[in-house]
Design a protein around this motif. Structure first.
Motif, PDB file in Angstrom:
ATOM      1  N   ASP A 244       0.848  -1.193   0.000  1.00 39.18           N
ATOM      2  CA  ASP A 244       0.000   0.000   0.000  1.00 39.18           C
ATOM      3  C   ASP A 244       0.880   1.238   0.000  1.00 39.18           C
ATOM      4  O   ASP A 244       1.912   1.288   0.654  1.00 39.18           O
ATOM      5  CB  ASP A 244      -0.875  -0.009   1.261  1.00 39.18           C
ATOM      6  CG  ASP A 244      -1.863   1.114   1.246  1.00 39.18           C
ATOM      7  OD1 ASP A 244      -2.976   0.871   0.781  1.00 39.18           O
ATOM      8  OD2 ASP A 244      -1.519   2.214   1.720  1.00 39.18           O
TER       9      ASP A 244
ATOM     10  N   LYS B 105     -11.130  -5.003   9.680  1.00 40.92           N
ATOM     11  CA  LYS B 105     -11.332  -3.853   8.807  1.00 40.92           C
ATOM     12  C   LYS B 105     -11.389  -4.299   7.353  1.00 40.92           C
ATOM     13  O   LYS B 105     -10.558  -5.065   6.896  1.00 40.92           O
ATOM     14  CB  LYS B 105     -10.212  -2.827   8.984  1.00 40.92           C
ATOM     15  CG  LYS B 105     -10.408  -1.563   8.145  1.00 40.92           C
ATOM     16  CD  LYS B 105      -9.280  -0.572   8.334  1.00 40.92           C
ATOM     17  CE  LYS B 105      -8.039  -0.979   7.564  1.00 40.92           C
ATOM     18  NZ  LYS B 105      -6.999   0.073   7.574  1.00 40.92           N
TER      19      LYS B 105
ATOM     20  N   GLN C  21     -11.250  -2.767   3.604  1.00 43.50           N
ATOM     21  CA  GLN C  21     -10.932  -1.580   2.806  1.00 43.50           C
ATOM     22  C   GLN C  21     -11.267  -1.842   1.352  1.00 43.50           C
ATOM     23  O   GLN C  21     -10.965  -2.910   0.823  1.00 43.50           O
ATOM     24  CB  GLN C  21      -9.457  -1.197   2.915  1.00 43.50           C
ATOM     25  CG  GLN C  21      -9.083  -0.021   1.998  1.00 43.50           C
ATOM     26  CD  GLN C  21      -7.659   0.414   2.136  1.00 43.50           C
ATOM     27  OE1 GLN C  21      -7.272   1.024   3.131  1.00 43.50           O
ATOM     28  NE2 GLN C  21      -6.841   0.121   1.126  1.00 43.50           N
TER      29      GLN C  21
ATOM     30  N   TYR D 122     -11.001  -0.126  -2.585  1.00 44.79           N
ATOM     31  CA  TYR D 122     -10.577   0.883  -3.557  1.00 44.79           C
ATOM     32  C   TYR D 122     -11.465   0.712  -4.780  1.00 44.79           C
ATOM     33  O   TYR D 122     -11.582  -0.387  -5.334  1.00 44.79           O
ATOM     34  CB  TYR D 122      -9.112   0.690  -3.948  1.00 44.79           C
ATOM     35  CG  TYR D 122      -8.725   1.470  -5.196  1.00 44.79           C
ATOM     36  CD1 TYR D 122      -8.381   2.811  -5.120  1.00 44.79           C
ATOM     37  CD2 TYR D 122      -8.732   0.864  -6.452  1.00 44.79           C
ATOM     38  CE1 TYR D 122      -8.042   3.534  -6.260  1.00 44.79           C
ATOM     39  CE2 TYR D 122      -8.392   1.573  -7.603  1.00 44.79           C
ATOM     40  CZ  TYR D 122      -8.047   2.896  -7.503  1.00 44.79           C
ATOM     41  OH  TYR D 122      -7.728   3.610  -8.631  1.00 44.79           O
TER      42      TYR D 122
ATOM     43  N   ILE E  96     -11.384   5.540  -1.862  1.00 45.18           N
ATOM     44  CA  ILE E  96     -10.982   4.538  -0.875  1.00 45.18           C
ATOM     45  C   ILE E  96     -11.889   4.700   0.335  1.00 45.18           C
ATOM     46  O   ILE E  96     -12.060   5.807   0.852  1.00 45.18           O
ATOM     47  CB  ILE E  96      -9.513   4.710  -0.453  1.00 45.18           C
ATOM     48  CG1 ILE E  96      -8.578   4.453  -1.646  1.00 45.18           C
ATOM     49  CG2 ILE E  96      -9.172   3.753   0.690  1.00 45.18           C
ATOM     50  CD1 ILE E  96      -7.120   4.717  -1.345  1.00 45.18           C
ATOM     51  N   THR E  97     -12.488   3.608   0.764  1.00 42.04           N
ATOM     52  CA  THR E  97     -13.360   3.669   1.929  1.00 42.04           C
ATOM     53  C   THR E  97     -13.206   2.390   2.741  1.00 42.04           C
ATOM     54  O   THR E  97     -12.774   1.353   2.224  1.00 42.04           O
ATOM     55  CB  THR E  97     -14.832   3.870   1.522  1.00 42.04           C
ATOM     56  OG1 THR E  97     -15.619   4.127   2.686  1.00 42.04           O
ATOM     57  CG2 THR E  97     -15.396   2.650   0.813  1.00 42.04           C
ATOM     58  N   THR E  98     -13.535   2.460   4.027  1.00 38.12           N
ATOM     59  CA  THR E  98     -13.391   1.301   4.907  1.00 38.12           C
ATOM     60  C   THR E  98     -14.637   1.125   5.755  1.00 38.12           C
ATOM     61  O   THR E  98     -15.422   2.058   5.949  1.00 38.12           O
ATOM     62  CB  THR E  98     -12.176   1.452   5.848  1.00 38.12           C
ATOM     63  OG1 THR E  98     -12.373   2.596   6.692  1.00 38.12           O
ATOM     64  CG2 THR E  98     -10.892   1.611   5.065  1.00 38.12           C
TER      65      THR E  98
END
Length: 324
Positions: free
Chosen positions: A24, A204, A206, A208, A248-250
């Motif tokens: 990343d 978590k 994530q 993209y 990008i979100t989580t």
């Protein structure tokens, strides 16, 4: 409209990713020298300021003109707009879907009302903490969609795609997939990577998401299931992505989420399943409540905890019958 067309033409090339990279872009190096360099780099983070900035016209039509007056950097990045109402009625503007260097910026929609024949100043702020997270020191494109509504009749007047180029050129965010990322959507129009990390008492997810079309879409993992057990829809991971942009979100799966499906520890998570969808929303969604949607892509895919790709998932039984 010519301005909007140019913005879209440039924007459709905004986001990209390096297929061969396995780290990343926000991760520090694992060795001590790398960590020291990373820390030093973070301590020295500073947003560049454009030199002799002369302002830009973002959009200009029969009803209104929007101009960038000035750009300032005082920890955060500040942009001052002049919104000129040339119409014979008051206009309510919705400034929404911001993207910085092609990456969607997490910010609530902003409403600005301008009386007929008047000009109103409006400041746009980009937080330093967000820029630092993605190591964006040089802001080369600030993108927004701007919707206008007749404030007297509530009639929708249209949408403009507006972008400012402080350096008169654009450099775009590049996403570098992690080794644990899974390419869950891969088409000419959309590309989505998803990864699952278990850490401490939570997991978590994530995502993209990259939108290569000329329409705003909602991209997300819906109907989540952990180890084949359906979770609450609160555990969905989804976001809106503007034309030609990426995001990008989580989302987090915690102890309460697991207990709701009879699991006790995050360490027991093997895989997470979603129905990955792309939904097209009619413009004007925010200004006058239109919510006509159309699902244009649907694909079920799993993401595994690293190292558990070959672990068999079993469901609990009572009297010989599976619970899920």
């Amino acid at each position: 409209m010519i301005i909007a067309f140019l913005v879209l033409a440039i924007g459709l090339t905004a986001c990209g990713n390096n297929h061969d990279s396995t780290q990343d872009n926000t991760n520090s190096q694992s060795n001590s020298e790398g960590e020291s360099t990373e820390q030093s780099s973070e301590d020295e983070f500073e947003i560049e300021t454009p030199g002799a900035y002369e302002g830009e016209v973002l959009c200009d039509n029969d009803n209104y003109t929007i101009i960038v007056d000035k750009i300032e950097v005082d920890e955060d990045f500040m942009m001052t707009l002049s919104i000129i109402n040339k119409a014979s009625h008051d206009i309510r503007f919705l400034i929404n879907e911001p993207a910085i260097n092609g990456l969607m910026y997490d910010k609530s929609p902003e409403f600005v009302s301008v009386k007929k024949g008047e000009t109103k100043k409006h400041e746009i702020e980009i937080r330093e903490s967000w820029l630092k997270k993605y190591d964006m020191r040089r802001i080369t494109e600030v993108f927004y969609t701007i919707e206008a509504t007749n404030q007297g009749t509530e009639q929708f007047m249209g949408t403009e795609l507006c972008a400012s180029y402080p350096y008169r050129e654009a450099e775009y965010f590049e996403y570098e997939p992690k080794a644990t990322d899974v390419l869950v959507v891969d088409t000419e129009e959309y590309r989505v990577y998803a990864g699952l990390e278990v850490n401490g008492s939570s997991a978590k997810v994530q995502m993209y998401a990259q939108n290569n079309t000329d329409k705003t879409v909602r991209i997300g993992g819906m109907y989540p299931a952990v180890n084949n057990r359906m979770l609450s829809l609160d555990s969905n991971v989804a976001t809106y992505v503007a034309p030609g942009k990426c995001a990008i979100t989580t989302t987090t799966i915690g102890k309460d989420d697991l207990e709701s499906v009879g699991m006790e520890k995050v360490e027991d998570i093997i895989k997470l399943s979603h129905e990955w969808t792309v939904t097209n929303h009619n413009k004007g969604l925010y200004t006058y409540g239109a919510d006509t949607t159309e699902t244009i892509y649907r694909q079920v895919a799993d993401i595994y905890v690293s190292g558990k790709e070959n672990v068999e998932v079993t469901l609990p039984e009572i009297n010989g019958k599976q619970l899920w």
